[in-house]
Design an enzyme around this catalytic site. Sequence first.
Site, PDB file in Angstrom:
ATOM      1  N   ASN A 212      -0.866  13.760  21.980  1.00 50.96           N
ATOM      2  CA  ASN A 212      -1.839  14.716  22.535  1.00 50.96           C
ATOM      3  C   ASN A 212      -1.790  14.638  24.059  1.00 50.96           C
ATOM      4  OD1 ASN A 212      -3.982  12.815  23.539  1.00 50.96           O
ATOM      5  ND2 ASN A 212      -3.961  12.226  21.380  1.00 50.96           N
ATOM      6  N   LYS A 290      16.425   9.191  12.034  1.00 43.94           N
ATOM      7  CA  LYS A 290      16.125  10.524  12.539  1.00 43.94           C
ATOM      8  C   LYS A 290      16.294  11.579  11.437  1.00 43.94           C
ATOM      9  CE  LYS A 290      17.433  13.910  15.941  1.00 43.94           C
ATOM     10  NZ  LYS A 290      18.511  14.437  16.761  1.00 43.94           N
ATOM     11  N   ASP A 308     -10.650   4.876  12.067  1.00 42.55           N
ATOM     12  CA  ASP A 308     -11.479   5.244  13.218  1.00 42.55           C
ATOM     13  C   ASP A 308     -11.908   3.955  13.932  1.00 42.55           C
ATOM     14  OD1 ASP A 308     -13.671   5.948  14.934  1.00 42.55           O
ATOM     15  OD2 ASP A 308     -13.732   7.865  13.871  1.00 42.55           O
ATOM     16  N   ILE A 309     -11.362   3.741  15.108  1.00 39.90           N
ATOM     17  CA  ILE A 309     -11.583   2.480  15.824  1.00 39.90           C
ATOM     18  C   ILE A 309     -13.039   2.355  16.259  1.00 39.90           C
ATOM     19  CG2 ILE A 309     -10.876   1.121  17.846  1.00 39.90           C
ATOM     20  CD1 ILE A 309      -8.191   2.944  17.566  1.00 39.90           C
ATOM     21  N   LYS A 346     -20.757   7.557  13.982  1.00 38.42           N
ATOM     22  CA  LYS A 346     -19.859   6.461  14.370  1.00 38.42           C
ATOM     23  C   LYS A 346     -20.630   5.192  14.721  1.00 38.42           C
ATOM     24  CE  LYS A 346     -16.075   9.413  15.632  1.00 38.42           C
ATOM     25  NZ  LYS A 346     -14.679   9.286  15.995  1.00 38.42           N
TER      26      LYS A 346
HETATM   27  N1  CTP Z   1     -11.949   7.581  17.985  1.00 37.37           N
HETATM   28  C1  CTP Z   1     -11.459   6.358  17.545  1.00 37.37           C
HETATM   29  N2  CTP Z   1     -10.579   6.316  16.515  1.00 37.37           N
HETATM   30  C2  CTP Z   1     -10.182   7.447  15.907  1.00 37.37           C
HETATM   31  C3  CTP Z   1     -10.671   8.713  16.346  1.00 37.37           C
HETATM   32  C4  CTP Z   1     -11.547   8.732  17.400  1.00 37.37           C
HETATM   33  O1  CTP Z   1     -11.833   5.328  18.110  1.00 37.37           O
HETATM   34  N3  CTP Z   1      -9.315   7.371  14.904  1.00 37.37           N
HETATM   35  C5  CTP Z   1     -12.923   7.595  19.061  1.00 37.37           C
HETATM   36  C6  CTP Z   1     -12.451   8.182  20.363  1.00 37.37           C
HETATM   37  O2  CTP Z   1     -11.887   7.193  21.202  1.00 37.37           O
HETATM   38  C7  CTP Z   1     -13.733   8.737  20.934  1.00 37.37           C
HETATM   39  C8  CTP Z   1     -14.530   9.147  19.710  1.00 37.37           C
HETATM   40  O3  CTP Z   1     -13.968   8.419  18.645  1.00 37.37           O
HETATM   41  O4  CTP Z   1     -14.484   7.736  21.578  1.00 37.37           O
HETATM   42  C9  CTP Z   1     -14.557  10.598  19.387  1.00 37.37           C
HETATM   43  O5  CTP Z   1     -13.308  11.165  19.298  1.00 37.37           O
HETATM   44  P1  CTP Z   1     -13.125  12.710  18.936  1.00 37.37           P
HETATM   45  O6  CTP Z   1     -11.664  12.988  18.853  1.00 37.37           O
HETATM   46  O7  CTP Z   1     -13.951  13.564  19.828  1.00 37.37           O
HETATM   47  O8  CTP Z   1     -13.821  12.771  17.543  1.00 37.37           O
HETATM   48  P2  CTP Z   1     -13.251  12.721  16.109  1.00 37.37           P
HETATM   49  O9  CTP Z   1     -13.670  11.479  15.443  1.00 37.37           O
HETATM   50  O10 CTP Z   1     -11.777  12.962  16.117  1.00 37.37           O
HETATM   51  O11 CTP Z   1     -14.035  13.917  15.442  1.00 37.37           O
HETATM   52  P3  CTP Z   1     -13.694  15.468  15.484  1.00 37.37           P
HETATM   53  O12 CTP Z   1     -12.201  15.598  15.686  1.00 37.37           O
HETATM   54  O13 CTP Z   1     -14.159  15.950  14.170  1.00 37.37           O
HETATM   55  O14 CTP Z   1     -14.504  16.006  16.622  1.00 37.37           O
END
Ligand code: CTP
Length: 410
Positions: A212, A290, A308-309, A346
């Site tokens: 990203n 590859k 999700d960390i 979260k």
């Molecule tokens: N985050 C994380 N681990 C993940 C996804 C997200 O720690 N696998 C953390 C990001 O570092 C950030 C927060 O969660 O602090 C929110 O990330 P965001 O991308 O806005 O949210 P998502 O959980 O991906 O939710 P959505 O895409 O539905 O908005």
Amino acid sequence: MLNGKRILLIIAGGIAAYRSLDVIRRLRERGADVRCVLTKGGAQFVTPLSVAALSENKVYQDLFSLTDEAEMGHIRLSREADLVVVCPASADLLAKMANGLADDLASTALLATDKPVMVCPTMNVMMWQHPATQANMVTLEARGVLRVGPGAGNLACGEIGTGRLAEVMDIVAAIECFFAEQAGPKPLAGRHALVTSGPTWEAIDPVRYIGNRSSGKQGHAIAAALAGLGARTTLVSGPTGMTDPAGVDVVRIESARQMYDACHAALPADVAVCAAAVGDWRVEVDAQKKIKKGAGGPPALTLVENPDILASLGQLAANARPRLIIGFAAETGDVVAYARAKLERKGCDWIVANDVSPGTGTFGGDENTVHLVSADAVENWPRMRKDEVAGRLAARIAAARPNTTRSMSE
Ligand code: CTP
């Protein structure tokens, strides 16, 4: 932290002068002794009566007052303080300070003081950007004058730009940081901060990945700011072009799962700031070789969700959970409403929410417009540089005094 601290608050002229009343209230709540000098301009915006009532002290206005001089001369007034705060600081008063003018009580006290001085400037954007004001500010900062703000946004004069008085809680946090630093160790000394930053790369095969546009600028700036306040800081970073912030332990990873492992390996931490743009999905089977083009057409990639960390840190048992967990919410609409939902889902304490819609220039840019969302409040911060967002967030973290590791070892 402010108990018994003596603060001389100089209120200069400016439409934002009314906010100095809230500053007084917050300082008094924290136990500070606040004495106020009100300039002629300041008195056009707030009354001596309000200032006296809130500070619970006499208000000083006149350089040539016989009674004031008999009770408390201007020299004593400026020397008996532990810190002199000019809030709001007008362009005129900054110019007087830079040039050593002393034609009223405020400027005389500022020239006579041997104590640290903090200014909170506010003025019209053109006045702030004027080379004269900028040169005055450079002179003052070179002499050690501390500065809080100004912020950017809509100004009282109807124009838009830099010139807004800093938020009251940021001024209070800066004053608390000043005294915490003076008291000896830096405010976050002895604390461990964990910060995630940058994107993740989810491998498709040895040469391709899903990534990203995160630059890591915001997360890296936060790690630098926390280290600057004395925290031992671990920065778990995805692939970025950023240089390592000074004094920070950097753990480099590529994928979300590696970031998860590195974060949990870095625990315990007192504060965790998850600023990384973690890839939500990875390819179920990461090809070891590859993937070649073939007669079968493009490969079908099955995606599975990454751990999700942020949520995993929020779910830790109370004695292992960082005391303060801060997540980011990158949204493209309904920013605050989504942030609120994310806070709950979260299990974190604060969400720094920002709008990353195309056109905002947030991803990869140097500036950010954020909202600090907690369970019971939303603060809308003006647009500012990412390092300023980081400094302000770090000061707020220090003011929250997170101390998981100390309570665990005690
Ligand atoms: N985050 C994380 N681990 C993940 C996804 C997200 O720690 N696998 C953390 C990001 O570092 C950030 C927060 O969660 O602090 C929110 O990330 P965001 O991308 O806005 O949210 P998502 O959980 O991906 O939710 P959505 O895409 O539905 O908005």
